[in-house]
Design a protein around this motif. Structure first.
Motif, mmCIF file in Angstrom:
data_model
loop_
_atom_site.group_PDB
_atom_site.id
_atom_site.type_symbol
_atom_site.label_atom_id
_atom_site.label_comp_id
_atom_site.label_asym_id
_atom_site.label_seq_id
_atom_site.Cartn_x
_atom_site.Cartn_y
_atom_site.Cartn_z
ATOM 1 N N GLY A 60 -47.093 0.842 -0.627
ATOM 2 C CA GLY A 60 -46.860 -0.071 -1.739
ATOM 3 C C GLY A 60 -47.661 -1.360 -1.605
ATOM 4 N N CYS A 61 -47.811 -2.053 -2.712
ATOM 5 C CA CYS A 61 -48.680 -3.228 -2.760
ATOM 6 C C CYS A 61 -48.059 -4.415 -2.034
ATOM 7 N N PRO A 73 -32.709 -7.078 4.507
ATOM 8 C CA PRO A 73 -32.456 -7.396 5.921
ATOM 9 C C PRO A 73 -33.391 -6.614 6.838
ATOM 10 N N ILE A 74 -34.659 -6.996 6.824
ATOM 11 C CA ILE A 74 -35.684 -6.300 7.587
ATOM 12 C C ILE A 74 -36.500 -7.305 8.389
ATOM 13 N N ALA A 75 -37.255 -6.810 9.366
ATOM 14 C CA ALA A 75 -38.011 -7.681 10.269
ATOM 15 C C ALA A 75 -39.472 -7.821 9.871
ATOM 16 N N GLY A 76 -39.845 -7.305 8.700
ATOM 17 C CA GLY A 76 -41.215 -7.377 8.220
ATOM 18 C C GLY A 76 -41.545 -6.135 7.435
ATOM 19 N N VAL A 77 -42.727 -6.121 6.829
ATOM 20 C CA VAL A 77 -43.206 -4.954 6.084
ATOM 21 C C VAL A 77 -44.684 -4.745 6.400
ATOM 22 N N ILE A 78 -45.018 -3.530 6.784
ATOM 23 C CA ILE A 78 -46.432 -3.136 6.860
ATOM 24 C C ILE A 78 -46.777 -2.538 5.510
ATOM 25 N N SER A 79 -47.718 -3.163 4.817
ATOM 26 C CA SER A 79 -47.989 -2.855 3.420
ATOM 27 C C SER A 79 -49.371 -2.238 3.239
ATOM 28 N N GLU A 80 -49.550 -1.594 2.077
ATOM 29 C CA GLU A 80 -50.847 -1.035 1.683
ATOM 30 C C GLU A 80 -51.410 -0.095 2.746
ATOM 31 N N GLY A 82 -51.127 -0.037 5.874
ATOM 32 C CA GLY A 82 -51.557 -0.643 7.125
ATOM 33 C C GLY A 82 -52.530 -1.786 6.942
ATOM 34 N N GLY A 83 -52.864 -2.124 5.720
ATOM 35 C CA GLY A 83 -53.846 -3.171 5.466
ATOM 36 C C GLY A 83 -53.360 -4.572 5.790
ATOM 37 N N VAL A 84 -52.044 -4.802 5.662
ATOM 38 C CA VAL A 84 -51.517 -6.149 5.866
ATOM 39 C C VAL A 84 -50.066 -6.059 6.340
ATOM 40 N N PHE A 85 -49.695 -6.933 7.263
ATOM 41 C CA PHE A 85 -48.317 -7.033 7.746
ATOM 42 C C PHE A 85 -47.719 -8.327 7.236
ATOM 43 N N LEU A 86 -46.592 -8.233 6.557
ATOM 44 C CA LEU A 86 -45.883 -9.398 6.037
ATOM 45 C C LEU A 86 -44.703 -9.685 6.957
ATOM 46 N N GLN A 87 -44.708 -10.887 7.531
ATOM 47 C CA GLN A 87 -43.723 -11.264 8.540
ATOM 48 C C GLN A 87 -42.867 -12.409 8.034
ATOM 49 N N PRO A 88 -41.533 -12.262 8.030
ATOM 50 C CA PRO A 88 -40.679 -13.373 7.628
ATOM 51 C C PRO A 88 -40.749 -14.493 8.651
ATOM 52 N N SER A 89 -40.805 -15.721 8.169
ATOM 53 C CA SER A 89 -40.877 -16.884 9.045
ATOM 54 C C SER A 89 -40.008 -17.972 8.433
ATOM 55 N N GLN A 90 -38.760 -18.052 8.918
ATOM 56 C CA GLN A 90 -37.760 -18.935 8.329
ATOM 57 C C GLN A 90 -37.627 -18.600 6.839
ATOM 58 N N ARG A 91 -37.986 -19.507 5.937
ATOM 59 C CA ARG A 91 -37.857 -19.202 4.509
ATOM 60 C C ARG A 91 -39.206 -18.868 3.878
ATOM 61 N N SER A 92 -40.189 -18.597 4.706
ATOM 62 C CA SER A 92 -41.524 -18.292 4.224
ATOM 63 C C SER A 92 -41.935 -16.891 4.684
ATOM 64 N N VAL A 93 -43.118 -16.468 4.281
ATOM 65 C CA VAL A 93 -43.658 -15.178 4.683
ATOM 66 C C VAL A 93 -45.103 -15.382 5.131
ATOM 67 N N GLN A 94 -45.422 -14.870 6.310
ATOM 68 C CA GLN A 94 -46.791 -14.931 6.816
ATOM 69 C C GLN A 94 -47.484 -13.594 6.594
ATOM 70 N N MET A 187 -51.817 -0.153 12.330
ATOM 71 C CA MET A 187 -51.183 -1.464 12.150
ATOM 72 C C MET A 187 -49.830 -1.533 12.855
ATOM 73 N N THR A 188 -49.106 -0.433 12.903
ATOM 74 C CA THR A 188 -47.824 -0.423 13.602
ATOM 75 C C THR A 188 -48.004 -0.753 15.075
ATOM 76 N N GLU A 189 -49.005 -0.158 15.704
ATOM 77 C CA GLU A 189 -49.258 -0.437 17.114
ATOM 78 C C GLU A 189 -49.579 -1.914 17.322
ATOM 79 N N ARG A 190 -50.371 -2.473 16.422
ATOM 80 C CA ARG A 190 -50.730 -3.887 16.527
ATOM 81 C C ARG A 190 -49.500 -4.777 16.351
ATOM 82 N N VAL A 191 -48.659 -4.454 15.390
ATOM 83 C CA VAL A 191 -47.449 -5.241 15.150
ATOM 84 C C VAL A 191 -46.540 -5.193 16.377
#
Length: 267
Positions: A60-61, A73-80, A82-94, A187-191
């Motif tokens: 997914g995009c 309630p998740i610890a992040g999303v590997i998206s596209e 494996g193209g990009v990892f979205l990581q929750p950071s307090q109230r933001s997303v990296q 990307m999973t291995e990198r994460v």
């Protein structure tokens, strides 16, 4: 197909007690008939409460994944894929890209320019409606908004793309064309190593993966603890690397079944 997946009931509780990370596909693995069942959402909350990090790994995009990581309630999303990892950071997303962001955006534009003219030969297929919210890949719809699914056209286009040497894989709803070297496992291995400090060796025991489609094959190949939800059954004869176990339930119902088994394995 070499060996069929074993029933989930055969997965030993002592093995599941080691699980700390649960990576999962999203479409038709967490969802069922396109929706997120209440039992699946509750399972995600229960896993989080038990200290298990759940990370969807989806084709997914990034735009959609941004919403997921903010509200679930998740610890992040590997998206596209494996193209990009979205990581929750307090109230933001990296956002963490597989390669340099600018280079990946430029290569995505090149992929689009190559694929769009070829897509005209397959009138039943189209770019996904979320293509404008993608940052690294190109996705072609054959079974999300296309009813009935354009399966034959999907297979023909996929074969054409592979002949071109493109990194193209089919999910249960899309063909995803990722950039060279990008896939779910890479990307999973990198994460795991960069963000959670989990080595490849340790991951063999503390990571569980669950999926439903051919584009999950790299994950099935790498993780001994791998599970397919029941709706993977039609794809099994086409896979080289199979999940070790299979649920009784399909989609999100199967995920909830797996989550219950993981949680009840705890003392």
């Amino acid at each position: 197909m070499s060996n069929s997946p074993q029933p989930l009931e055969w997965l030993d509780a002592s093995v599941l007690r080691q699980v700390r990370y649960l990576f999962t596909d999203f479409d038709d693995t967490l969802t069922l008939h396109g929706r997120l069942p209440a039992v699946t959402l509750q399972a995600l909350y229960d896993l989080e409460a038990a200290g298990i990090h759940v990370i969807p790994v989806t084709g997914g995009c990034a735009g959609w994944s941004d919403m997921m990581v903010r509200v679930l309630p998740i610890a992040g999303v590997i998206s596209e894929g494996g193209g990009v990892f979205l990581q929750p950071s307090q109230r933001s997303v990296q956002y963490h890209y597989f390669n340099d962001e600018a280079a990946m955006r430029a290569q995505q534009a090149e992929l689009l320019a190559l694929i769009q003219p070829r897509l005209k030969r397959f009138s039943a297929l189209s770019l996904t409606k979320d293509q404008q919210f993608r940052l690294t890949d190109v996705a072609i719809d054959y079974a999300q908004d296309i009813v009935p699914p354009a399966t034959q056209e999907k297979e023909a286009l996929l074969a054409d793309l592979l002949t071109l040497g493109l990194n193209a894989k089919a999910s249960s709803i899309h063909i995803n064309i990722c950039q060279k070297g990008v896939d779910k496992y890479a990307m999973t291995e990198r994460v795991l190593t960069e963000f959670f400090g989990v080595s490849r060796k340790a991951a063999k025991e503390c990571v569980l993966y669950v999926g439903d489609a051919p584009n999950d094959e790299s994950m099935f190949a790498q993780f001994p603890l791998s599970v397919g939800v029941a709706n993977i059954a039609p794809h099994l004869d086409t896979l080289t690397h199979l999940p070790r176990f299979i649920t009784n339930g399909a989609g999100g119902a199967g995920f909830a079944e797996l989550a219950e088994k993981v949680l009840t394995s705890r003392p």
